[in-house]
Motif scaffolding. Structure first.
Motif, short mmCIF file in Angstrom:
data_model
loop_
_atom_site.label_atom_id
_atom_site.label_comp_id
_atom_site.label_asym_id
_atom_site.label_seq_id
_atom_site.Cartn_x
_atom_site.Cartn_y
_atom_site.Cartn_z
N HIS A 1 0.83 -1.21 0.00
CA HIS A 1 0.00 0.00 0.00
C HIS A 1 0.87 1.25 0.00
O HIS A 1 0.50 2.28 -0.57
N ARG A 2 2.01 1.14 0.66
CA ARG A 2 2.94 2.27 0.70
C ARG A 2 4.34 1.71 0.89
O ARG A 2 4.58 0.91 1.79
N LEU A 3 5.24 2.09 0.01
CA LEU A 3 6.62 1.61 0.13
C LEU A 3 7.29 2.32 1.32
O LEU A 3 7.17 3.54 1.47
N PRO A 4 7.98 1.55 2.18
CA PRO A 4 8.58 2.17 3.37
C PRO A 4 9.73 3.11 3.00
O PRO A 4 10.44 2.90 2.01
N GLU A 5 9.87 4.16 3.79
CA GLU A 5 11.01 5.06 3.60
C GLU A 5 12.26 4.38 4.13
O GLU A 5 12.23 3.66 5.12
N HIS A 6 13.38 4.65 3.43
CA HIS A 6 14.62 3.96 3.80
C HIS A 6 15.80 4.86 3.47
O HIS A 6 15.77 5.60 2.47
N ASP A 7 16.81 4.79 4.33
CA ASP A 7 18.00 5.64 4.10
C ASP A 7 18.86 5.14 2.96
O ASP A 7 19.72 5.86 2.46
N ALA A 8 18.64 3.89 2.53
CA ALA A 8 19.48 3.35 1.48
C ALA A 8 19.05 3.83 0.10
O ALA A 8 19.89 4.06 -0.78
N VAL A 9 17.76 3.99 -0.11
CA VAL A 9 17.24 4.35 -1.43
C VAL A 9 16.01 5.25 -1.28
O VAL A 9 15.30 5.21 -0.28
N GLU A 10 15.79 6.04 -2.32
CA GLU A 10 14.52 6.73 -2.49
C GLU A 10 13.76 5.97 -3.57
O GLU A 10 14.31 5.71 -4.64
N VAL A 11 12.52 5.60 -3.31
CA VAL A 11 11.82 4.71 -4.22
C VAL A 11 10.50 5.32 -4.70
O VAL A 11 9.90 6.16 -4.04
N ALA A 12 10.09 4.87 -5.89
CA ALA A 12 8.78 5.20 -6.46
C ALA A 12 8.36 4.01 -7.32
O ALA A 12 9.20 3.35 -7.93
N ILE B 1 12.05 -4.51 0.58
CA ILE B 1 12.18 -5.24 1.86
C ILE B 1 13.43 -4.74 2.57
O ILE B 1 14.56 -4.92 2.06
N PRO B 2 13.29 -4.10 3.73
CA PRO B 2 14.49 -3.70 4.51
C PRO B 2 15.24 -4.94 4.99
O PRO B 2 14.64 -5.91 5.44
N LEU B 3 16.57 -4.89 4.87
CA LEU B 3 17.43 -5.96 5.34
C LEU B 3 18.33 -5.44 6.44
O LEU B 3 18.36 -4.23 6.74
N SER B 4 19.07 -6.34 7.03
CA SER B 4 19.97 -5.95 8.11
C SER B 4 21.13 -5.12 7.57
O SER B 4 21.44 -5.14 6.38
N GLY B 5 21.75 -4.39 8.48
CA GLY B 5 22.93 -3.62 8.11
C GLY B 5 22.62 -2.42 7.23
O GLY B 5 23.49 -1.97 6.48
N GLY B 6 21.39 -1.91 7.27
CA GLY B 6 21.03 -0.76 6.45
C GLY B 6 20.78 -1.11 5.00
O GLY B 6 20.50 -0.21 4.18
N ARG B 7 20.87 -2.39 4.63
CA ARG B 7 20.68 -2.79 3.25
C ARG B 7 19.19 -2.88 2.92
O ARG B 7 18.32 -2.85 3.79
N VAL B 8 18.90 -3.01 1.64
CA VAL B 8 17.51 -3.09 1.20
C VAL B 8 17.44 -4.07 0.03
O VAL B 8 18.37 -4.16 -0.78
N ALA B 9 16.32 -4.82 -0.05
CA ALA B 9 16.07 -5.72 -1.17
C ALA B 9 14.97 -5.11 -2.04
O ALA B 9 13.94 -4.66 -1.54
N ARG C 1 18.18 4.96 10.32
CA ARG C 1 16.91 5.04 11.03
C ARG C 1 16.91 4.15 12.27
O ARG C 1 16.01 4.24 13.10
N ALA C 2 17.90 3.29 12.34
CA ALA C 2 18.10 2.44 13.52
C ALA C 2 19.60 2.40 13.80
O ALA C 2 20.43 2.69 12.94
#
Length: 821
Positions: free
Chosen positions: A456-467, A487-495, A760-761
């Motif tokens: 419904h809404r893509l989460p905000e993340h420090d690794a990427v800006e998404v649309a 999908i947020p992953l550990s270590g600030g990574r994102v899938a 963010r964490a």
């Protein structure tokens, strides 16, 4: 030369063996008589020679002699029918051939050859008999002169209007039939006059005077009339009314056109408009199509008959006017029409039977009420409508709405044949409308299901800006199973994930939801992309076997399980160093837009689609500069129609990606540039603009494998937290660092590395070269150890282990959003 010699000349000239010769002087007086002439007319030579030719003819032909003499002088001869009289007054019908006899001697005389025709077949009929035959013929017959003016017509021609035959004399075709295309008809006449070629079966459509409001069709045939020398003297033509045949052809053509034009989509409003478009102007001048609200939603209409004692609300789904000038006061497409109780549309809805009125009461107001603001109720006279048919739209025993056909005053009123045609037309459209209604219901259900399964809404993340942008397929293809996820992953990574399930409809949407859930579950294990796809492939293959189908094979009914053959692209991005790892299963490789706007496509090994079997999946690694943009998409973005070429599609995508702009609008612009509003296949586009974590957000230390270093690690972490202003997290972080470093020293081998990441964490990671993952235990009261990881799990937001090429990383996260709230 004697008479017998002249007879021989004439016989050779005219090739007549039984002709009776006469000789005339220039004034038409008989100068030569033969025994054959005596036997034919009973005059002896003594009584015939010296007489004028007119004395030997019947009175009506005697009057023609001066004219015949003049024509002979002008044209050099004449041939035709004459009635001679014998000595005792008996008429004898003969064929007369008159030729100049100057070739025979120097004088100017005329040779006349008479051939008796009384005994020849057909020639015994009198002129009166022949005129009766023509005048009484059931088809229209007329003769026009070389100026195309009427000189004769029979009574049957009067059935088409234009008055009796005497009134036509001297008039042109346009004067008699102004509603017909006189120029086209007279062009045919002139062609016949000029060429002598007969025109047979010329069809002409127009309005005759006898039926000015009705379009009629006629078949005309034209023949040139010639004099004795072959010169044209007029045109003889016949007219046959073939209106019924013409209307039958029109009805068949209209129904054929309806079959081709109605139902080209599964959109209710468009199908209703197609019905109105086909019916105008072939059936009516103005057509409206109104549907029940429940039908437009794809629902089943309420069971049981509607009550005709109260107004009924319908939605105007389509309308068309013959001259694109919708009558004043008419509703617009999409407006609600509230029909009065007892009005013909309501009666048709309640009874399911058609209704027709030859002529509407001109002062009656239209049947709809509660018109939109600014539009008033008007009379049928003001609308210029005077004849109407209302036909219910029924399919499979259900009434979906009504179609109303109107004619204006310039056309004849509707008859029973028109009503039958309208019912056939609406019946064909009703099947298409009901199919569209059923499809609308299924499509809406699939859309609801798909929307509930997509983010419904893509989460905000420090690794990427998404649309992201998703566009479903058109009605004929049906909703597909394209999906995307972050999908947020550990270590600030994102899938970043994009996938596509084959097939369409609810089954595809459900299969998509299953795959998306499986991917998120596998992503939580922190597996590399190729391993995620490997496990997903096993899952799809296992599901196929449970359904009784071997991977790569079709089921007993020829169909595969919905998820078999699915494509998936799995990308992992690390914002610490810009590393990007990806693998694909039967899915297009992503595009990369560099910060300078240059576009490249990743050279990604293509693994087999999920569930079909094949070689193992391979991953590629690359480094992305900050502000690079990853464009992950399904193959619908490159497709045009059912077939598409990868190279052509990529070139179009490259040009679209070269445009700059904010990411949200950038994503929509790319889809709009490449995909129509109703694409053949579903389209999903996920765009991610990369970020890098600055050096002030990451701190790392190499630690020796010595128990004494645990205290130093706690102090080092405490100083870093103080530097970041995170003093509130010192206690928990000291405990986490102490436990994770201690476990690494106790159970692992090789070097140890501690890393803190602030985004963010707050992420605490400890790397070691061991291959054994720690396990969370619930220690007994008497146990001296085993409580460290339990405390970590209770005090942190989440924790876990991920394996890398040369060991493993144990990590734990603490939320920073609570501190800033």
């Amino acid at each position: 030369m004697g008479a017998h010699e002249e007879y021989g000349v004439a016989r050779r000239r005219f090739d007549v063996a039984d002709a009776v010769p006469l000789l005339l002087d220039p004034q038409g007086v008989v100068t030569g008589w033969t025994d054959d002439a005596r036997r034919l007319l009973a005059y002896p030579a003594s009584e015939a020679v010296g007489r004028k030719l007119s004395d030997l003819l019947a009175a009506e032909d005697a009057e023609r002699v001066p004219d015949l003499v003049e024509r002979c002088r002008r044209d050099g001869g004449w041939t035709g029918l004459l009635t001679a009289r014998t000595k005792n007054g008996q008429p004898v019908r003969v064929v007369a051939r008159i030729a100049s006899a100057e070739e025979a001697h120097g004088g100017s005389r005329w040779l006349v050859l008479l051939s008796k025709v009384a005994d020849a077949p057909g020639w015994h009929m009198s002129r009166t008999v022949l005129e009766q035959m023509v005048a009484g013929a059931p088809i229209g017959i007329a003769i026009v002169d070389t100026d195309l003016r009427f000189v004769w017509s029979n009574a049957a021609l009067e059935q088409f209007g234009g008055g009796p035959a005497p009134r036509r004399l001297g008039l042109r075709f346009a004067d008699v039939q102004p509603g017909m295309d006189a120029q086209a008809v007279e062009a045919q006449m002139r062609h016949v006059l000029e060429t002598g070629e007969a025109v047979v079966g010329y069809e002409h459509v127009g309005h005759v005077r006898s039926a000015p409001l009705r379009e009629t069709a006629h078949m005309l045939s034209f023949t040139r009339l010639e004099d004795d020398r072959g010169d044209p003297i007029g045109v003889y033509y016949t007219v046959v009314d073939m209106t019924e045949r013409h209307r039958a052809r029109q009805r068949l053509a209209l129904l054929d056109r309806a079959g081709e034009s109605i139902g080209r989509s599964l959109d209710l409003m468009r199908t209703a408009q197609e019905l109105a478009d086909v019916a105008v102007p072939g059936v009516a001048d103005f057509v409206t199509v109104d549907l029940l609200e429940a039908v437009l939603r794809g629902a089943e209409p309420a069971p049981g008959p509607l009550a005709d004692t109260e107004p009924v609300e319908l939605r105007r789904a389509g309308q068309r006017s013959a001259e694109d000038d919708l009558p004043q006061g008419a509703l617009r497409v999409g407006d609600v029409a509230t029909y009065l109780a007892g009005s013909p549309p309501v009666r048709c809805l309640t009874t399911g039977r058609s209704w027709r009125a030859d002529r509407l009461d001109p002062v009656t107001r239209e049947w709809a009420t509660d018109l939109p603001e600014g539009r008033r109720t008007v009379t049928f006279l003001e609308l210029d409508l005077y004849s109407v048919m209302t036909v219910p739209i029924r399919s499979r025993g259900t009434t979906l709405g009504v179609t109303t056909f109107f004619r204006r005053h310039r056309r004849e009123p509707f008859d029973e044949e028109d009503l039958h045609l309208a019912e056939d037309l609406v019946a064909r459209a009703a099947v298409c409308l009901d199919n569209a209604r059923r499809y609308t219901r299924e499509r809406e259900a699939a859309l609801v299901l798909q929307r509930s399964l997509l983010p419904h809404r893509l989460p905000e993340h420090d690794a990427v800006e998404v649309a992201a942008c998703y566009r479903p397929a058109d009605e004929l293809t049906g909703l597909g199973g394209d999906w995307y996820d972050l999908i947020p992953l550990s270590g600030g990574r994102v899938a970043l994930v994009v996938g596509e399930v084959p097939g369409h409809g609810i089954d595809a949407a459900a299969a998509m939801g299953q795959l998306r859930t499986a991917v998120r579950t596998l992503a939580a294990l922190d597996l590399p992309p190729e391993e995620v796809l490997g496990h997903l492939d096993d899952l799809v293959a296992r599901s196929a076997r449970e359904e009784g189908v071997e991977p790569g094979a079709a089921g007993a009914d020829g169909a595969r399980p919905s998820s078999v053959g699915s494509g998936c692209l799995y990308v992992v991005y690390d914002p610490v160093d810009g590393g990007c790892t990806m693998a694909a299963a039967g899915h297009p490789a992503p595009a990369v837009v560099a910060p300078d706007r240059s576009v490249t496509f990743v050279d990604l090994p293509q693994g087999p689609p999920l569930g079909v079997g094949g070689p193992p999946f391979e991953a590629v690694e690359l480094s992305l500069a900050e502000d690079s943009t990853l464009a992950l998409h399904t193959d619908g973005l490159l497709a045009r129609g059912e077939t598409w070429a990868v190279d052509t599609g990529r070139e179009r995508l490259r040009r679209a990606l070269e445009q700059a702009g904010p990411l949200e609008s950038y994503c929509l612009t790319v889809v709009d540039a490449l995909v129509p509003a109703r694409p053949y296949d579903d389209v999903a586009l996920l765009m991610a603009r990369t970020k890098r974590l600055g050096t002030e957000q990451v701190a790392a230390w190499d630690l020796p494998s010595d128990p004494a270093v645990v205290a130093d690690a706690r102090r080092t972490a405490t100083r870093q937290l103080a530097h970041w202003g995170l003093d509130e997290l010192v206690f928990t972080t000291e405990l986490v660092v102490s436990e994770l470093v201690t476990n690494a020293i106790r159970y692992a081998t090789g070097s140890i590395r501690l890393r803190l990441i602030r985004e963010r964490a707050l992420v605490c990671e400890v790397f070691d070269g061991g291959a054994t993952a720690p396990h969370l235990r619930h220690p007994r009261t008497t146990d001296e150890g085993g409580r460290g990881l339990l405390l970590v799990s209770q005090l942190t937001q989440r924790w876990g282990t991920r394996f890398v090429a040369d060991g493993k990383i144990i990590w734990a996260e603490q939320s920073l959003t609570d501190l800033t709230a």
